[in-house]
Design a protein around this motif. Structure first.
Motif, PDB file in Angstrom:
ATOM      1  N   HIS A 270       0.040  19.233  -1.178  1.00  0.00           N
ATOM      2  CA  HIS A 270      -0.366  20.259  -2.134  1.00  0.00           C
ATOM      3  C   HIS A 270      -1.515  21.100  -1.568  1.00  0.00           C
ATOM      4  O   HIS A 270      -1.511  22.342  -1.692  1.00  0.00           O
ATOM      5  N   GLU A 271      -2.505  20.449  -0.949  1.00  0.00           N
ATOM      6  CA  GLU A 271      -3.628  21.178  -0.367  1.00  0.00           C
ATOM      7  C   GLU A 271      -3.171  22.093   0.763  1.00  0.00           C
ATOM      8  O   GLU A 271      -3.637  23.239   0.881  1.00  0.00           O
ATOM      9  N   VAL A 272      -2.258  21.621   1.599  1.00  0.00           N
ATOM     10  CA  VAL A 272      -1.742  22.445   2.699  1.00  0.00           C
ATOM     11  C   VAL A 272      -0.958  23.630   2.144  1.00  0.00           C
ATOM     12  O   VAL A 272      -1.062  24.754   2.649  1.00  0.00           O
TER      13      VAL A 272
ATOM     14  N   GLN B 220      -1.466   9.877  -1.667  1.00  0.00           N
ATOM     15  CA  GLN B 220      -2.341  10.626  -0.753  1.00  0.00           C
ATOM     16  C   GLN B 220      -1.544  11.701  -0.016  1.00  0.00           C
ATOM     17  O   GLN B 220      -2.023  12.822   0.177  1.00  0.00           O
ATOM     18  N   THR B 221      -0.325  11.367   0.393  1.00  0.00           N
ATOM     19  CA  THR B 221       0.533  12.347   1.078  1.00  0.00           C
ATOM     20  C   THR B 221       0.854  13.513   0.154  1.00  0.00           C
ATOM     21  O   THR B 221       0.833  14.679   0.578  1.00  0.00           O
ATOM     22  N   ASP B 222       1.152  13.236  -1.107  1.00  0.00           N
ATOM     23  CA  ASP B 222       1.429  14.310  -2.065  1.00  0.00           C
ATOM     24  C   ASP B 222       0.223  15.227  -2.227  1.00  0.00           C
ATOM     25  O   ASP B 222       0.363  16.455  -2.286  1.00  0.00           O
TER      26      ASP B 222
ATOM     27  N   GLY C 125       0.784  -1.228   0.000  1.00  0.00           N
ATOM     28  CA  GLY C 125       0.000   0.000   0.000  1.00  0.00           C
ATOM     29  C   GLY C 125       0.818   1.280   0.000  1.00  0.00           C
ATOM     30  O   GLY C 125       0.254   2.369   0.078  1.00  0.00           O
ATOM     31  N   VAL C 126       2.134   1.181  -0.082  1.00  0.00           N
ATOM     32  CA  VAL C 126       2.987   2.371   0.011  1.00  0.00           C
ATOM     33  C   VAL C 126       2.764   3.343  -1.153  1.00  0.00           C
ATOM     34  O   VAL C 126       2.653   4.552  -0.924  1.00  0.00           O
ATOM     35  N   PRO C 127       2.665   2.911  -2.403  1.00  0.00           N
ATOM     36  CA  PRO C 127       2.460   3.905  -3.476  1.00  0.00           C
ATOM     37  C   PRO C 127       1.178   4.720  -3.311  1.00  0.00           C
ATOM     38  O   PRO C 127       1.173   5.939  -3.532  1.00  0.00           O
ATOM     39  N   GLU C 128       0.107   4.053  -2.891  1.00  0.00           N
ATOM     40  CA  GLU C 128      -1.142   4.786  -2.688  1.00  0.00           C
ATOM     41  C   GLU C 128      -1.014   5.771  -1.524  1.00  0.00           C
ATOM     42  O   GLU C 128      -1.526   6.893  -1.583  1.00  0.00           O
ATOM     43  N   ALA C 129      -0.338   5.348  -0.471  1.00  0.00           N
ATOM     44  CA  ALA C 129      -0.147   6.237   0.680  1.00  0.00           C
ATOM     45  C   ALA C 129       0.704   7.448   0.300  1.00  0.00           C
ATOM     46  O   ALA C 129       0.429   8.573   0.739  1.00  0.00           O
ATOM     47  N   LEU C 130       1.716   7.235  -0.524  1.00  0.00           N
ATOM     48  CA  LEU C 130       2.546   8.364  -0.965  1.00  0.00           C
ATOM     49  C   LEU C 130       1.756   9.313  -1.860  1.00  0.00           C
ATOM     50  O   LEU C 130       1.934  10.535  -1.794  1.00  0.00           O
TER      51      LEU C 130
END
Length: 84
Positions: A66-68, A60-62, A53-58
């Motif tokens: 961007h939103e922040v 989401q983090t990106d 699940g690491v690519p999906e988590a990364l």
């Protein structure tokens, strides 16, 4: 000729057992290394399953970063207007 037989006896009674003992120690160390490497391999294989699940988590983090960043720029712009 007698010295030759004495040399052969020393070889058989002293040198060969010492070599066998040293070889036994080396083989025991190799077995311990093999066991440790098998443990490392099994741990690595188990870890691979946890990383699916690491690519999906990364991703989401990106998106969150961007939103922040967009929110921080808006906030900074508003504060600049109020202070300016």
């Amino acid at each position: 000729m007698v010295l030759w037989w004495i040399g052969n006896a020393i070889l058989l009674l002293v040198v060969v057992p010492v070599l066998v003992a040293l070889l036994n120690r080396v083989l025991a160390a190799l077995e311990r290394i093999r066991g440790a490497s098998d443990d490392i391999l099994s741990g690595g294989v188990a870890l691979i399953g946890e990383l699916d699940g690491v690519p999906e988590a990364l991703a989401q983090t990106d998106e969150t970063i961007h939103e922040v960043a967009v929110g921080a720029v808006r906030y900074a712009g508003s504060v600049a207007k109020l202070l300016g």
